[in-house]
Structures are given as C-alpha cells and as structure tokens.
Write a protein that holds these residues in place. Structure first.
Motif, PDB file in Angstrom:
ATOM      1  N   ILE A   7       0.856  -1.186   0.000  1.00 38.23           N
ATOM      2  CA  ILE A   7       0.000   0.000   0.000  1.00 38.23           C
ATOM      3  C   ILE A   7       0.890   1.233   0.000  1.00 38.23           C
ATOM      4  O   ILE A   7       1.858   1.306   0.764  1.00 38.23           O
ATOM      5  CB  ILE A   7      -0.916   0.008   1.238  1.00 38.23           C
ATOM      6  N   GLU A   8       0.569   2.179  -0.859  1.00 32.67           N
ATOM      7  CA  GLU A   8       1.278   3.463  -0.891  1.00 32.67           C
ATOM      8  C   GLU A   8       0.269   4.547  -0.539  1.00 32.67           C
ATOM      9  O   GLU A   8      -0.812   4.616  -1.141  1.00 32.67           O
ATOM     10  CB  GLU A   8       1.850   3.726  -2.279  1.00 32.67           C
ATOM     11  N   LYS A  16      -3.203   0.325  -3.721  1.00 37.26           N
ATOM     12  CA  LYS A  16      -2.784  -0.976  -3.197  1.00 37.26           C
ATOM     13  C   LYS A  16      -2.513  -1.937  -4.335  1.00 37.26           C
ATOM     14  O   LYS A  16      -3.058  -1.803  -5.420  1.00 37.26           O
ATOM     15  CB  LYS A  16      -3.799  -1.533  -2.211  1.00 37.26           C
ATOM     16  N   SER A  17      -1.659  -2.925  -4.060  1.00 35.29           N
ATOM     17  CA  SER A  17      -1.219  -3.852  -5.090  1.00 35.29           C
ATOM     18  C   SER A  17      -2.189  -5.006  -5.309  1.00 35.29           C
ATOM     19  O   SER A  17      -2.070  -5.725  -6.287  1.00 35.29           O
ATOM     20  CB  SER A  17       0.160  -4.419  -4.731  1.00 35.29           C
ATOM     21  N   GLY A  18      -3.133  -5.210  -4.410  1.00 35.07           N
ATOM     22  CA  GLY A  18      -4.048  -6.327  -4.555  1.00 35.07           C
ATOM     23  C   GLY A  18      -5.249  -6.180  -3.653  1.00 35.07           C
ATOM     24  O   GLY A  18      -5.298  -5.299  -2.801  1.00 35.07           O
ATOM     25  N   ASN A  19      -6.205  -7.088  -3.833  1.00 25.96           N
ATOM     26  CA  ASN A  19      -7.437  -7.029  -3.059  1.00 25.96           C
ATOM     27  C   ASN A  19      -7.668  -8.249  -2.188  1.00 25.96           C
ATOM     28  O   ASN A  19      -8.601  -8.262  -1.402  1.00 25.96           O
ATOM     29  CB  ASN A  19      -8.644  -6.863  -3.990  1.00 25.96           C
ATOM     30  N   LEU A  20      -6.887  -9.305  -2.331  1.00 24.27           N
ATOM     31  CA  LEU A  20      -7.144 -10.540  -1.610  1.00 24.27           C
ATOM     32  C   LEU A  20      -6.490 -10.506  -0.236  1.00 24.27           C
ATOM     33  O   LEU A  20      -5.292 -10.709  -0.087  1.00 24.27           O
ATOM     34  CB  LEU A  20      -6.655 -11.743  -2.420  1.00 24.27           C
ATOM     35  N   ALA A  21      -7.318 -10.256   0.776  1.00 21.46           N
ATOM     36  CA  ALA A  21      -6.810 -10.110   2.135  1.00 21.46           C
ATOM     37  C   ALA A  21      -6.765 -11.427   2.882  1.00 21.46           C
ATOM     38  O   ALA A  21      -5.987 -11.590   3.802  1.00 21.46           O
ATOM     39  CB  ALA A  21      -7.672  -9.120   2.910  1.00 21.46           C
ATOM     40  N   ILE A  34       2.874  -0.955   4.269  1.00 17.28           N
ATOM     41  CA  ILE A  34       2.333   0.378   4.025  1.00 17.28           C
ATOM     42  C   ILE A  34       3.460   1.400   3.983  1.00 17.28           C
ATOM     43  O   ILE A  34       4.232   1.522   4.938  1.00 17.28           O
ATOM     44  CB  ILE A  34       1.329   0.773   5.121  1.00 17.28           C
ATOM     45  N   THR A  35       3.540   2.117   2.865  1.00 16.84           N
ATOM     46  CA  THR A  35       4.532   3.177   2.704  1.00 16.84           C
ATOM     47  C   THR A  35       3.813   4.516   2.719  1.00 16.84           C
ATOM     48  O   THR A  35       2.904   4.752   1.908  1.00 16.84           O
ATOM     49  CB  THR A  35       5.296   3.023   1.382  1.00 16.84           C
ATOM     50  N   PHE A  36       4.201   5.376   3.651  1.00 18.52           N
ATOM     51  CA  PHE A  36       3.627   6.719   3.780  1.00 18.52           C
ATOM     52  C   PHE A  36       4.560   7.736   3.142  1.00 18.52           C
ATOM     53  O   PHE A  36       5.787   7.598   3.228  1.00 18.52           O
ATOM     54  CB  PHE A  36       3.463   7.089   5.262  1.00 18.52           C
ATOM     55  N   ASP A  37       3.993   8.776   2.531  1.00 21.25           N
ATOM     56  CA  ASP A  37       4.837   9.845   2.017  1.00 21.25           C
ATOM     57  C   ASP A  37       5.204  10.810   3.152  1.00 21.25           C
ATOM     58  O   ASP A  37       4.760  10.657   4.297  1.00 21.25           O
ATOM     59  CB  ASP A  37       4.176  10.557   0.838  1.00 21.25           C
ATOM     60  N   ILE A  92     -13.945  -6.746   3.508  1.00 27.24           N
ATOM     61  CA  ILE A  92     -13.660  -5.938   4.702  1.00 27.24           C
ATOM     62  C   ILE A  92     -13.285  -4.537   4.258  1.00 27.24           C
ATOM     63  O   ILE A  92     -12.958  -4.299   3.101  1.00 27.24           O
ATOM     64  CB  ILE A  92     -12.539  -6.561   5.557  1.00 27.24           C
ATOM     65  N   MET A  93     -13.354  -3.613   5.206  1.00 18.55           N
ATOM     66  CA  MET A  93     -12.984  -2.227   4.925  1.00 18.55           C
ATOM     67  C   MET A  93     -11.952  -1.787   5.951  1.00 18.55           C
ATOM     68  O   MET A  93     -11.933  -2.272   7.079  1.00 18.55           O
ATOM     69  CB  MET A  93     -14.213  -1.325   5.011  1.00 18.55           C
ATOM     70  N   PHE A  94     -11.115  -0.832   5.538  1.00 23.13           N
ATOM     71  CA  PHE A  94     -10.187  -0.246   6.489  1.00 23.13           C
ATOM     72  C   PHE A  94      -9.924   1.208   6.114  1.00 23.13           C
ATOM     73  O   PHE A  94     -10.074   1.595   4.957  1.00 23.13           O
ATOM     74  CB  PHE A  94      -8.869  -1.033   6.572  1.00 23.13           C
ATOM     75  N   SER A  95      -9.576   1.966   7.109  1.00 19.90           N
ATOM     76  CA  SER A  95      -9.167   3.362   6.934  1.00 19.90           C
ATOM     77  C   SER A  95      -7.858   3.555   7.653  1.00 19.90           C
ATOM     78  O   SER A  95      -7.612   2.948   8.697  1.00 19.90           O
ATOM     79  CB  SER A  95     -10.195   4.317   7.543  1.00 19.90           C
ATOM     80  N   VAL A  96      -7.027   4.410   7.115  1.00 18.57           N
ATOM     81  CA  VAL A  96      -5.786   4.783   7.789  1.00 18.57           C
ATOM     82  C   VAL A  96      -5.988   6.204   8.280  1.00 18.57           C
ATOM     83  O   VAL A  96      -6.303   7.109   7.512  1.00 18.57           O
ATOM     84  CB  VAL A  96      -4.574   4.687   6.843  1.00 18.57           C
ATOM     85  N   ILE A  97      -5.849   6.380   9.582  1.00 14.15           N
ATOM     86  CA  ILE A  97      -6.079   7.699  10.182  1.00 14.15           C
ATOM     87  C   ILE A  97      -4.898   8.089  11.039  1.00 14.15           C
ATOM     88  O   ILE A  97      -4.103   7.273  11.419  1.00 14.15           O
ATOM     89  CB  ILE A  97      -7.372   7.726  11.017  1.00 14.15           C
TER      90      ILE A  97
END
Length: 97
Positions: A7-8, A16-21, A34-37, A92-97
C-alpha cells in the motif's frame, strides 16, 4: 507462501497492489506493507478495520515495532490483517487515520 499487499499512501490518496486479504476464519496470515509519504511525518498512524457486516471494529496503531527499518526516517510499516475482521465472508474495509 505469505500474502503481502503493498500500500502506498500519498497525502490522502491510497493505492494498493491487490485485493485478496484472506479468507473467513483466517488470522494474521496476510501482511500489509504500508509506505507513507513525507506529509505523514510526525503523525501517529492507525488502521481502523471493519468486517464485511460493518461490525467488529478493530483499531491497530502502527508502532515503532512495525517499521520495516528501525530508523527515524523510515516510512514503511508492516502489519498483519487481524482475524477479528475475517470472521464472516465478504469484503472488509479499512481506513488509515
């Protein structure tokens, strides 16, 4: 073989590079890398998960232990998808906060 979803995060945009969790009943089998700027520097980072029914909210704070390189300048975190959100079939769902 371990599944890794890359994930960028650039500002407020996520790719994200894929959907299969994973599959129902699985726990901690898929890794998010996960790579953050630089706009995220100095902020805490939390992933908020919700299962396919919109229930079982699970938060995971990304900590120093989850940095892939233990350097102050590192922006890459590695964490597992928790089993608590894979208890029912569906997306599923996710948020980055």
């Amino acid at each position: 073989m371990e599944r890794i979803i890359e994930i960028e995060i650039t500002g407020c945009h996520l790719t994200k590079s894929g959907n299969l969790a994973g599959v129902e009943g699985e726990s901690d089998a898929t890794t998010l890398e996960i790579t953050f700027d630089e706009s995220w520097d100095g902020f805490s980072k939390t992933i908020a998960w919700i299962d396919a029914k919109g229930e079982n909210a699970t938060d995971r704070i990304l900590s120093f232990d989850e940095l892939t390189a233990k350097e102050e300048s590192s922006r890459v975190f590695s964490t597992k998808i928790p089993g608590s959100v894979l208890t029912v079939p569906g997306d599923i769902m996710f948020s980055v906060i």
